[in-house]
Design a protein around this motif. Sequence first.
Motif, short mmCIF file in Angstrom:
data_model
loop_
_atom_site.label_atom_id
_atom_site.label_comp_id
_atom_site.label_asym_id
_atom_site.label_seq_id
_atom_site.Cartn_x
_atom_site.Cartn_y
_atom_site.Cartn_z
N LEU A 19 0.81 -1.22 0.00
CA LEU A 19 0.00 0.00 0.00
C LEU A 19 0.84 1.27 0.00
CD1 LEU A 19 -2.95 -0.79 2.45
CD2 LEU A 19 -3.13 -0.19 0.03
N SER A 65 -3.62 -8.42 -3.58
CA SER A 65 -4.77 -7.68 -4.11
C SER A 65 -4.64 -6.16 -4.04
CB SER A 65 -6.05 -8.09 -3.37
OG SER A 65 -6.27 -9.47 -3.43
N LEU A 66 -3.74 -5.66 -3.20
CA LEU A 66 -3.70 -4.22 -2.94
C LEU A 66 -2.75 -3.44 -3.83
CD1 LEU A 66 -3.81 -4.11 0.98
CD2 LEU A 66 -5.65 -3.63 -0.64
N ASP A 67 -2.03 -4.11 -4.69
CA ASP A 67 -1.07 -3.41 -5.54
C ASP A 67 -1.79 -2.37 -6.41
OD1 ASP A 67 1.32 -2.70 -6.68
OD2 ASP A 67 1.30 -4.31 -8.16
N VAL A 123 -3.76 -0.04 -5.36
CA VAL A 123 -5.01 0.44 -4.74
C VAL A 123 -4.68 1.56 -3.76
CG1 VAL A 123 -6.97 -0.19 -3.28
CG2 VAL A 123 -6.08 -1.83 -4.96
N GLN A 127 -9.20 3.67 -0.46
CA GLN A 127 -10.08 2.65 -1.02
C GLN A 127 -9.88 1.30 -0.33
OE1 GLN A 127 -9.95 2.40 -5.30
NE2 GLN A 127 -10.14 4.63 -5.57
N ALA A 128 -8.63 1.01 0.06
CA ALA A 128 -8.37 -0.22 0.81
C ALA A 128 -9.10 -0.19 2.15
CB ALA A 128 -6.87 -0.40 1.02
N THR A 176 -15.50 2.21 -3.46
CA THR A 176 -15.70 2.00 -4.89
C THR A 176 -16.18 0.57 -5.10
OG1 THR A 176 -13.44 1.22 -5.33
CG2 THR A 176 -13.82 3.60 -5.40
N THR A 180 -13.32 -2.13 -5.52
CA THR A 180 -12.59 -2.58 -4.34
C THR A 180 -13.50 -3.34 -3.36
OG1 THR A 180 -12.93 -0.40 -3.33
CG2 THR A 180 -10.83 -0.79 -4.44
N ILE A 199 -11.91 -6.79 -3.22
CA ILE A 199 -11.09 -6.92 -2.02
C ILE A 199 -11.94 -7.19 -0.78
CG2 ILE A 199 -9.45 -5.75 -0.49
CD1 ILE A 199 -8.48 -4.16 -2.89
#
Length: 398
Positions: free
Chosen positions: A47, A95-97, A99, A103-104, A219, A222, A226
């Motif tokens: 992140l 999954s966070l690359d 993001v 939003q995470a 969003t 996400t 996620i």
Amino acid sequence: MPPVQFPSQKGPAMFGLKLSHLVAGAVAVLLGYTSSVAIIFQAIDVLGATQAQANSWMLALGLGMGISGLVLSLRYKMPILTAWSTPGAALLVISLDGVPMAQAIGAFVFCAVLLTLTGLTGWFEKLSHLIPDALGNAMLAGILFRFGLEIFTSMEENLILVALMCATYLAGRRFFARFAIPMVLLIGIVFCALTGAFDTTQHVNFEIAKPVFILPEFTLATLIGIGLPLYIVTMTSQNVPGVVTLKAAGYEPPVSSAITVTGLTSLILAPFGGYAFNLAAITAAICAGPEADDNPATRYKAVVVAGVLYSIVGLLGAAVISLFVIAPKALVVTVAGLALLNTIAASLTGALKEADQREAGLVTFMTTVSGISFFGIGAPLWALVFGGLTSLILTRKA
């Protein structure tokens, strides 16, 4: 395994701590951090979090585990230990690359809402009662099996240390069973101190972590990509084994209430980095087993110790984590493995003792040990599916 018959549980919750409570709680915290904190740091790194944000994550995670565990254990007088979602952290790493942090955080909040609703509706608790004891015990044995194996694989790293700790364990079980694990830990620490096995090159920064609030941004991409997978892996790979662990120890946990508490904890702490909390399984087995206390009615005090230590670790942030890191891996995994031997044995016995469930239990055990994963869902849930199908087919055939 029939539910444990508890004696009267009245009286002060915080008094009457035993050495076994202190050691079990400390080992649970040690194992909880050393086994997966590196994955948390990877997620933070992906992140691009600042140092202050990283410290906030560790603060939120430590306090979340500590406070929720204290609330549940003191309220229900059961060793209900909570943990961060380790499979969830692994999911976040991949999954966070790319993001944005906001939003995470929005995805974490969404997951927390789903967890809370799951607890409030009570559907998961009803489902948990459908799991046969044999399959539940087999899955737990499979989850813990690798920790027992690591006693022997760690011999390649430090044969003398592991052999000394194992010898101490055998002597302890023979002559002072109640204090076997405390003596193992003490002898291991003394040996490492005398031989210089602790890594003293690590820099320790004793600063109190401060919370950093991040306004969540929601969003659809996400939330679905996620937040929803995070909820699924937390429920299937963490809460299911967590319930089974307590049932295998003879408890009837308040499943819905426990998931509601962990969901609300996640909801409150998500903006600070507490991405998901759930029932613990492996570390809970340490606190729920006979090594923690001969009396099942007072084993919850080991969770009280763990809750306090988790909170302290959270407040000190990376400082205490670095203290865990200086210990050689062989010391950590050997103490954990030896502390879980009785639980592994009891689980295997429960899984295979009923003749009509023996094959289903074996399928469940082997599937769990295999570590397979399909559609982002880990081996523990697939083990119950395959074992359940085996039980259903063979029972109907009979």
